[in-house]
Scaffold this motif. Structure first.
Motif, PDB file in Angstrom:
ATOM      1  N   ALA A 223      60.442   5.119  -4.485  1.00 10.74           N
ATOM      2  CA  ALA A 223      60.507   6.170  -5.506  1.00 10.74           C
ATOM      3  C   ALA A 223      61.537   5.810  -6.564  1.00 10.74           C
ATOM      4  O   ALA A 223      62.512   5.087  -6.294  1.00 10.74           O
ATOM      5  CB  ALA A 223      60.840   7.518  -4.866  1.00 10.74           C
ATOM      6  N   LYS A 224      61.329   6.366  -7.777  1.00  9.16           N
ATOM      7  CA  LYS A 224      62.230   6.131  -8.900  1.00  9.16           C
ATOM      8  C   LYS A 224      62.594   7.458  -9.556  1.00  9.16           C
ATOM      9  O   LYS A 224      61.732   8.317  -9.766  1.00  9.16           O
ATOM     10  CB  LYS A 224      61.567   5.246  -9.972  1.00  9.16           C
ATOM     11  CG  LYS A 224      61.117   3.891  -9.500  1.00  9.16           C
ATOM     12  CD  LYS A 224      60.678   2.997 -10.661  1.00  9.16           C
ATOM     13  CE  LYS A 224      59.464   3.503 -11.395  1.00  9.16           C
ATOM     14  NZ  LYS A 224      58.960   2.532 -12.405  1.00  9.16           N
ATOM     15  N   LEU A 225      63.871   7.601  -9.894  1.00  9.22           N
ATOM     16  CA  LEU A 225      64.362   8.672 -10.759  1.00  9.22           C
ATOM     17  C   LEU A 225      64.865   7.993 -12.019  1.00  9.22           C
ATOM     18  O   LEU A 225      65.807   7.195 -11.961  1.00  9.22           O
ATOM     19  CB  LEU A 225      65.472   9.450 -10.064  1.00  9.22           C
ATOM     20  CG  LEU A 225      66.223  10.485 -10.911  1.00  9.22           C
ATOM     21  CD1 LEU A 225      65.283  11.584 -11.409  1.00  9.22           C
ATOM     22  CD2 LEU A 225      67.371  11.086 -10.108  1.00  9.22           C
ATOM     23  N   CYS A 226      64.274   8.283 -13.163  1.00  7.52           N
ATOM     24  CA  CYS A 226      64.469   7.492 -14.377  1.00  7.52           C
ATOM     25  C   CYS A 226      64.970   8.324 -15.550  1.00  7.52           C
ATOM     26  O   CYS A 226      64.572   9.481 -15.717  1.00  7.52           O
ATOM     27  CB  CYS A 226      63.140   6.859 -14.822  1.00  7.52           C
ATOM     28  SG  CYS A 226      62.151   6.069 -13.540  1.00  7.52           S
ATOM     29  N   LEU A 227      65.787   7.699 -16.383  1.00 11.16           N
ATOM     30  CA  LEU A 227      65.917   8.105 -17.785  1.00 11.16           C
ATOM     31  C   LEU A 227      65.058   7.120 -18.557  1.00 11.16           C
ATOM     32  O   LEU A 227      65.375   5.931 -18.623  1.00 11.16           O
ATOM     33  CB  LEU A 227      67.361   8.064 -18.261  1.00 11.16           C
ATOM     34  CG  LEU A 227      67.533   8.366 -19.762  1.00 11.16           C
ATOM     35  CD1 LEU A 227      67.005   9.746 -20.121  1.00 11.16           C
ATOM     36  CD2 LEU A 227      68.990   8.217 -20.197  1.00 11.16           C
ATOM     37  N   GLU A 228      63.957   7.630 -19.124  1.00 12.32           N
ATOM     38  CA  GLU A 228      62.900   6.767 -19.647  1.00 12.32           C
ATOM     39  C   GLU A 228      62.513   7.183 -21.058  1.00 12.32           C
ATOM     40  O   GLU A 228      62.468   8.378 -21.378  1.00 12.32           O
ATOM     41  CB  GLU A 228      61.688   6.865 -18.709  1.00 12.32           C
ATOM     42  CG  GLU A 228      60.483   6.031 -19.100  1.00 12.32           C
ATOM     43  CD  GLU A 228      59.365   6.174 -18.072  1.00 12.32           C
ATOM     44  OE1 GLU A 228      59.499   5.599 -16.970  1.00 12.32           O
ATOM     45  OE2 GLU A 228      58.376   6.878 -18.363  1.00 12.32           O
ATOM     46  N   TYR A 229      62.185   6.212 -21.884  1.00  6.95           N
ATOM     47  CA  TYR A 229      61.627   6.452 -23.214  1.00  6.95           C
ATOM     48  C   TYR A 229      60.143   6.718 -23.015  1.00  6.95           C
ATOM     49  O   TYR A 229      59.352   5.781 -22.901  1.00  6.95           O
ATOM     50  CB  TYR A 229      61.869   5.223 -24.082  1.00  6.95           C
ATOM     51  CG  TYR A 229      62.140   5.519 -25.533  1.00  6.95           C
ATOM     52  CD1 TYR A 229      62.927   6.596 -25.922  1.00  6.95           C
ATOM     53  CD2 TYR A 229      61.647   4.671 -26.531  1.00  6.95           C
ATOM     54  CE1 TYR A 229      63.192   6.838 -27.252  1.00  6.95           C
ATOM     55  CE2 TYR A 229      61.913   4.910 -27.870  1.00  6.95           C
ATOM     56  CZ  TYR A 229      62.683   6.000 -28.223  1.00  6.95           C
ATOM     57  OH  TYR A 229      62.949   6.239 -29.545  1.00  6.95           O
ATOM     58  N   SER A 230      59.728   7.986 -22.980  1.00  7.12           N
ATOM     59  CA  SER A 230      58.420   8.345 -22.445  1.00  7.12           C
ATOM     60  C   SER A 230      57.581   9.184 -23.405  1.00  7.12           C
ATOM     61  O   SER A 230      57.548  10.411 -23.300  1.00  7.12           O
ATOM     62  CB  SER A 230      58.617   9.111 -21.139  1.00  7.12           C
ATOM     63  OG  SER A 230      57.404   9.458 -20.529  1.00  7.12           O
ATOM     64  N   PRO A 231      56.782   8.527 -24.307  1.00 10.30           N
ATOM     65  CA  PRO A 231      56.863   7.113 -24.675  1.00 10.30           C
ATOM     66  C   PRO A 231      57.856   6.835 -25.802  1.00 10.30           C
ATOM     67  O   PRO A 231      58.228   5.706 -26.036  1.00 10.30           O
ATOM     68  CB  PRO A 231      55.433   6.795 -25.129  1.00 10.30           C
ATOM     69  CG  PRO A 231      54.961   8.087 -25.744  1.00 10.30           C
ATOM     70  CD  PRO A 231      55.608   9.182 -24.929  1.00 10.30           C
ATOM     71  N   ASP A 232      58.312   7.927 -26.510  1.00 12.68           N
ATOM     72  CA  ASP A 232      59.229   7.722 -27.627  1.00 12.68           C
ATOM     73  C   ASP A 232      60.326   8.779 -27.659  1.00 12.68           C
ATOM     74  O   ASP A 232      61.005   8.933 -28.667  1.00 12.68           O
ATOM     75  CB  ASP A 232      58.466   7.701 -28.961  1.00 12.68           C
ATOM     76  CG  ASP A 232      57.650   8.968 -29.198  1.00 12.68           C
ATOM     77  OD1 ASP A 232      57.666   9.863 -28.330  1.00 12.68           O
ATOM     78  OD2 ASP A 232      56.991   9.048 -30.249  1.00 12.68           O
ATOM     79  N   VAL A 233      60.502   9.497 -26.547  1.00 11.21           N
ATOM     80  CA  VAL A 233      61.547  10.508 -26.412  1.00 11.21           C
ATOM     81  C   VAL A 233      62.267  10.269 -25.089  1.00 11.21           C
ATOM     82  O   VAL A 233      61.601  10.129 -24.044  1.00 11.21           O
ATOM     83  CB  VAL A 233      60.961  11.936 -26.433  1.00 11.21           C
ATOM     84  CG1 VAL A 233      62.050  12.974 -26.212  1.00 11.21           C
ATOM     85  CG2 VAL A 233      60.236  12.194 -27.749  1.00 11.21           C
ATOM     86  N   PRO A 234      63.594  10.215 -25.064  1.00  9.90           N
ATOM     87  CA  PRO A 234      64.303  10.052 -23.791  1.00  9.90           C
ATOM     88  C   PRO A 234      63.988  11.221 -22.857  1.00  9.90           C
ATOM     89  O   PRO A 234      64.155  12.388 -23.219  1.00  9.90           O
ATOM     90  CB  PRO A 234      65.783  10.035 -24.194  1.00  9.90           C
ATOM     91  CG  PRO A 234      65.780   9.589 -25.626  1.00  9.90           C
ATOM     92  CD  PRO A 234      64.526  10.179 -26.220  1.00  9.90           C
ATOM     93  N   THR A 235      63.524  10.905 -21.651  1.00 10.83           N
ATOM     94  CA  THR A 235      63.013  11.910 -20.728  1.00 10.83           C
ATOM     95  C   THR A 235      63.421  11.559 -19.306  1.00 10.83           C
ATOM     96  O   THR A 235      63.401  10.385 -18.924  1.00 10.83           O
ATOM     97  CB  THR A 235      61.469  11.971 -20.812  1.00 10.83           C
ATOM     98  OG1 THR A 235      61.065  12.177 -22.173  1.00 10.83           O
ATOM     99  CG2 THR A 235      60.908  13.086 -19.952  1.00 10.83           C
ATOM    100  N   VAL A 236      63.778  12.571 -18.527  1.00  9.03           N
ATOM    101  CA  VAL A 236      63.976  12.379 -17.092  1.00  9.03           C
ATOM    102  C   VAL A 236      62.598  12.381 -16.433  1.00  9.03           C
ATOM    103  O   VAL A 236      61.841  13.348 -16.561  1.00  9.03           O
ATOM    104  CB  VAL A 236      64.869  13.479 -16.499  1.00  9.03           C
ATOM    105  CG1 VAL A 236      64.926  13.361 -14.973  1.00  9.03           C
ATOM    106  CG2 VAL A 236      66.270  13.413 -17.091  1.00  9.03           C
TER     107      VAL A 236
END
Length: 202
Positions: free
Chosen positions: A93-106
């Motif tokens: 499993a992953k808990l991410c701070l991700e560019y999803s797709p162009d907004v920083p998102t948990v």
């Protein structure tokens, strides 16, 4: 490569492609290369990850919380800094701070054969606090904008208590669509207990 971080009571070892991990003055830095990711698309038949990503993992004992402030040098869609849980090649499993797709998102991904994919809340800027906790067979994901008030993100298991008790836990970086990104983890903290209430912000 093995890496000791003074905040953690267990050593960390690298997995996957070389992430060029380094630790200095309380800051862990990892680099994801081009098109590096760890995800098993639920739309396909294969149980193999579409790619692989640098991971730095160790084996905690018993109940715990692993906390870090994560900062991502976003350059491409789905670039992310990750707290990662590994129970087996088909269970992680992953808990991410991700560019999803162009907004920083948990975001979270739980893989039991195939991966799922879920967005939680958006973040202003490139930094957020992430926390993974374990008790028995259960894992919990939380995130926080300030490191004080925590938002419950997810509760799940990846197997029976024997399997989850042997889990590897730590850090990962990814750049599925881009040419790579740099991630830093600081304010790393390790607690020897499960949160008292998953939903009260503590």
């Amino acid at each position: 490569m093995d890496l000791d971080i003074p905040e953690l009571p267990f050593p960390l070892r690298t997995y996957g492609p070389d992430g060029s991990w380094s630790y200095e003055d309380g800051v862990l830095t990892g680099w994801a290369g081009p098109r590096q990711d760890r995800f098993v698309p639920p739309t396909g038949e294969s149980l193999e990850s579409a790619a692989d990503a640098p991971r730095l993992l160790g084996a905690p004992d018993g109940d715990f919380q692993l906390i870090a402030r994560v900062t991502v040098g976003f350059a491409g869609s789905f670039d992310a800094g990750v707290l990662y849980v590994h129970v087996g090649e088909r269970a992680w499993a992953k808990l991410c701070l991700e560019y999803s797709p162009d907004v920083p998102t948990v975001c979270t991904v739980v893989t039991r054969g195939h991966s799922d994919d879920a967005n939680s809340f958006t973040v202003e800027g490139k930094t957020v606090w992430l926390r993974v906790s374990r008790t028995g067979r259960a894992f919990a994901f939380h995130a926080s904008r300030d490191g004080k008030q925590w938002t419950f993100v997810r509760l799940f298991t990846l197997g029976d208590e024997k399997e989850t008790g042997a889990a590897l836990v730590g850090f990962a970086t990814q750049s599925p669509m881009g040419e790579g990104c740099v991630v830093t983890f600081d304010h790393i903290e390790y607690r020897l207990h499960w949160p008292p209430d998953l939903r009260d912000g503590s």
